[in-house]
Design a protein around this motif. Sequence first.
Motif, mmCIF file in Angstrom:
data_model
loop_
_atom_site.group_PDB
_atom_site.id
_atom_site.type_symbol
_atom_site.label_atom_id
_atom_site.label_comp_id
_atom_site.label_asym_id
_atom_site.label_seq_id
_atom_site.Cartn_x
_atom_site.Cartn_y
_atom_site.Cartn_z
ATOM 1 N N PHE A 130 -16.644 -0.966 -12.719
ATOM 2 C CA PHE A 130 -15.802 -2.087 -12.298
ATOM 3 C C PHE A 130 -16.650 -3.306 -11.953
ATOM 4 O O PHE A 130 -17.782 -3.181 -11.489
ATOM 5 C CB PHE A 130 -14.969 -1.682 -11.082
ATOM 6 C CG PHE A 130 -14.131 -0.450 -11.303
ATOM 7 C CD1 PHE A 130 -12.880 -0.546 -11.893
ATOM 8 C CD2 PHE A 130 -14.606 0.802 -10.942
ATOM 9 C CE1 PHE A 130 -12.111 0.589 -12.110
ATOM 10 C CE2 PHE A 130 -13.852 1.945 -11.153
ATOM 11 C CZ PHE A 130 -12.597 1.837 -11.742
ATOM 12 N N ASP A 131 -16.051 -4.484 -12.161
ATOM 13 C CA ASP A 131 -16.695 -5.726 -11.714
ATOM 14 C C ASP A 131 -16.468 -5.947 -10.222
ATOM 15 O O ASP A 131 -17.284 -6.588 -9.557
ATOM 16 C CB ASP A 131 -16.110 -6.926 -12.470
ATOM 17 C CG ASP A 131 -16.339 -6.836 -13.961
ATOM 18 O OD1 ASP A 131 -17.507 -6.812 -14.372
ATOM 19 O OD2 ASP A 131 -15.337 -6.781 -14.703
ATOM 20 N N LEU A 132 -15.350 -5.435 -9.730
ATOM 21 C CA LEU A 132 -14.982 -5.641 -8.333
ATOM 22 C C LEU A 132 -14.306 -4.387 -7.790
ATOM 23 O O LEU A 132 -13.390 -3.849 -8.430
ATOM 24 C CB LEU A 132 -14.023 -6.828 -8.201
ATOM 25 C CG LEU A 132 -13.363 -7.072 -6.844
ATOM 26 C CD1 LEU A 132 -14.401 -7.353 -5.767
ATOM 27 C CD2 LEU A 132 -12.359 -8.224 -6.928
ATOM 28 N N ILE A 133 -14.767 -3.920 -6.638
ATOM 29 C CA ILE A 133 -14.121 -2.831 -5.914
ATOM 30 C C ILE A 133 -13.676 -3.372 -4.564
ATOM 31 O O ILE A 133 -14.484 -3.893 -3.794
ATOM 32 C CB ILE A 133 -15.056 -1.624 -5.708
ATOM 33 C CG1 ILE A 133 -15.462 -1.033 -7.066
ATOM 34 C CG2 ILE A 133 -14.377 -0.559 -4.843
ATOM 35 C CD1 ILE A 133 -16.461 0.118 -6.967
ATOM 36 N N ILE A 134 -12.381 -3.262 -4.291
ATOM 37 C CA ILE A 134 -11.807 -3.700 -3.019
ATOM 38 C C ILE A 134 -11.322 -2.475 -2.258
ATOM 39 O O ILE A 134 -10.457 -1.742 -2.746
ATOM 40 C CB ILE A 134 -10.623 -4.674 -3.236
ATOM 41 C CG1 ILE A 134 -11.102 -5.941 -3.951
ATOM 42 C CG2 ILE A 134 -9.970 -5.024 -1.899
ATOM 43 C CD1 ILE A 134 -9.972 -6.913 -4.277
ATOM 44 N N SER A 135 -11.869 -2.261 -1.081
ATOM 45 C CA SER A 135 -11.401 -1.172 -0.220
ATOM 46 C C SER A 135 -10.446 -1.765 0.817
ATOM 47 O O SER A 135 -10.867 -2.360 1.797
ATOM 48 C CB SER A 135 -12.581 -0.480 0.469
ATOM 49 O OG SER A 135 -12.123 0.558 1.318
ATOM 50 N N ASP A 136 -9.160 -1.586 0.559
ATOM 51 C CA ASP A 136 -8.122 -2.083 1.466
ATOM 52 C C ASP A 136 -7.560 -0.870 2.206
ATOM 53 O O ASP A 136 -6.441 -0.419 1.953
ATOM 54 C CB ASP A 136 -7.037 -2.800 0.660
ATOM 55 C CG ASP A 136 -5.931 -3.368 1.547
ATOM 56 O OD1 ASP A 136 -6.131 -3.431 2.774
ATOM 57 O OD2 ASP A 136 -4.872 -3.728 1.007
ATOM 58 N N CYS A 137 -8.347 -0.351 3.125
ATOM 59 C CA CYS A 137 -8.025 0.908 3.782
ATOM 60 C C CYS A 137 -7.558 0.674 5.219
ATOM 61 O O CYS A 137 -7.641 -0.429 5.750
ATOM 62 C CB CYS A 137 -9.240 1.822 3.778
ATOM 63 S SG CYS A 137 -10.683 1.118 4.604
ATOM 64 N N THR A 138 -7.087 1.749 5.834
ATOM 65 C CA THR A 138 -6.755 1.698 7.245
ATOM 66 C C THR A 138 -8.040 1.700 8.068
ATOM 67 O O THR A 138 -9.142 1.769 7.521
ATOM 68 C CB THR A 138 -5.889 2.907 7.631
ATOM 69 O OG1 THR A 138 -6.620 4.112 7.323
ATOM 70 C CG2 THR A 138 -4.575 2.915 6.871
ATOM 71 N N ASP A 139 -7.914 1.646 9.395
ATOM 72 C CA ASP A 139 -9.089 1.752 10.250
ATOM 73 C C ASP A 139 -9.684 3.153 10.135
ATOM 74 O O ASP A 139 -9.025 4.074 9.653
ATOM 75 C CB ASP A 139 -8.703 1.435 11.698
ATOM 76 C CG ASP A 139 -8.490 -0.057 11.908
ATOM 77 O OD1 ASP A 139 -9.481 -0.737 12.189
ATOM 78 O OD2 ASP A 139 -7.346 -0.525 11.762
ATOM 79 N N PRO A 140 -10.950 3.342 10.580
ATOM 80 C CA PRO A 140 -11.630 4.626 10.388
ATOM 81 C C PRO A 140 -11.106 5.747 11.290
ATOM 82 O O PRO A 140 -11.822 6.305 12.119
ATOM 83 C CB PRO A 140 -13.092 4.293 10.703
ATOM 84 C CG PRO A 140 -13.028 3.140 11.619
ATOM 85 C CD PRO A 140 -11.838 2.334 11.175
ATOM 86 N N VAL A 141 -9.825 6.032 11.129
ATOM 87 C CA VAL A 141 -9.200 7.172 11.799
ATOM 88 C C VAL A 141 -8.332 7.879 10.776
ATOM 89 O O VAL A 141 -7.860 7.262 9.811
ATOM 90 C CB VAL A 141 -8.324 6.748 13.005
ATOM 91 C CG1 VAL A 141 -9.166 6.138 14.099
ATOM 92 C CG2 VAL A 141 -7.243 5.768 12.574
ATOM 93 N N GLY A 142 -8.133 9.168 10.925
ATOM 94 C CA GLY A 142 -7.269 9.913 10.023
ATOM 95 C C GLY A 142 -7.786 9.889 8.593
ATOM 96 O O GLY A 142 -8.986 10.009 8.333
ATOM 97 N N SER A 143 -6.868 9.689 7.633
ATOM 98 C CA SER A 143 -7.216 9.762 6.215
ATOM 99 C C SER A 143 -8.126 8.624 5.768
ATOM 100 O O SER A 143 -8.761 8.706 4.722
ATOM 101 C CB SER A 143 -5.936 9.759 5.360
ATOM 102 O OG SER A 143 -5.194 8.580 5.574
#
Length: 286
Positions: free
Chosen positions: A152-165
């Motif tokens: 990929f040219d771009l990877i975007i991690s649009d995740c929750t905060d570092p808790v749970g999944s």
Amino acid sequence: MIDKKIWHEKLHRHIGQYFLIDKMLYKEKNKYHDIKIFYNTVMGKIMTIDDIVQTTEKDEFIYHEMLTHVPIFSHGFIKDVLIIGGGDGGVLREICKHKNVNNITMVEIDMSIINLCKKYFPSHSNGAYDDSRLQLIIDDGLNFIKNTNKKFDLIISDCTDPVGSGKSLFFSDFYLNCQKNLKKNGIFVAQNGTSFFQKNEIISTYKNLTKYFHDTTFYQATIPTYYGGTMMFAWGSDNIELRLIDLKKLKSRIKKTKLIFNYYNPQIHISSFYLPQYIINTLDKS
């Protein structure tokens, strides 16, 4: 006794924010998340996951524009994009505005988030899930990035905060595999919490990203919903010139697209990389 119509965020132990629930719209706990969606007179519809605010109707545009357009215009030639998380559809909506993007892969662990946001937050995705360039994959983000052969040219991690999944998307193993799956001059970006109250997360991310990227830093945006005010976005690339794009070239790239924004603009883009001194001091000591 706390009024049942008041919702309190539980991200921080000793300090936080509350919202008046004018109307509860949805509430369920599944194997991945504890999800609530309610209406608030000031912020409109609000979605919380594990008692942490994820998105609101009122100010979502700030978050999604900055997470998307800063890396896309910095690079200038994005063709293949990976979104990890982002089930509300806001990042996808903004990416789809770029006609030069050929392929969009989106990996979301919980299909119910996508379905709920289509129903309760339709303007977030604004029809983007019907874009022919999209390949939607229901999977754990870390599992996908470890096993995919795509680049990929771009990877975007649009995740929750570092808790749970969402916890696994803040570990060194995740950043390593993202770097491996970027093309030459590729960019990795991710939400990284608010700078004042989540310094430890910034330090941890910085230490991990610097193992795998030659250019590691953060950029920022002021987003009212997220307690602490200033949201940090992690940045990783092997080409420092992408981040150091000059204002003239940036304006030219934006003008060619004829896109209209509500928060993002060339000056905001450039200035977002200028960090408060207390963050610089924190990173220098890490």
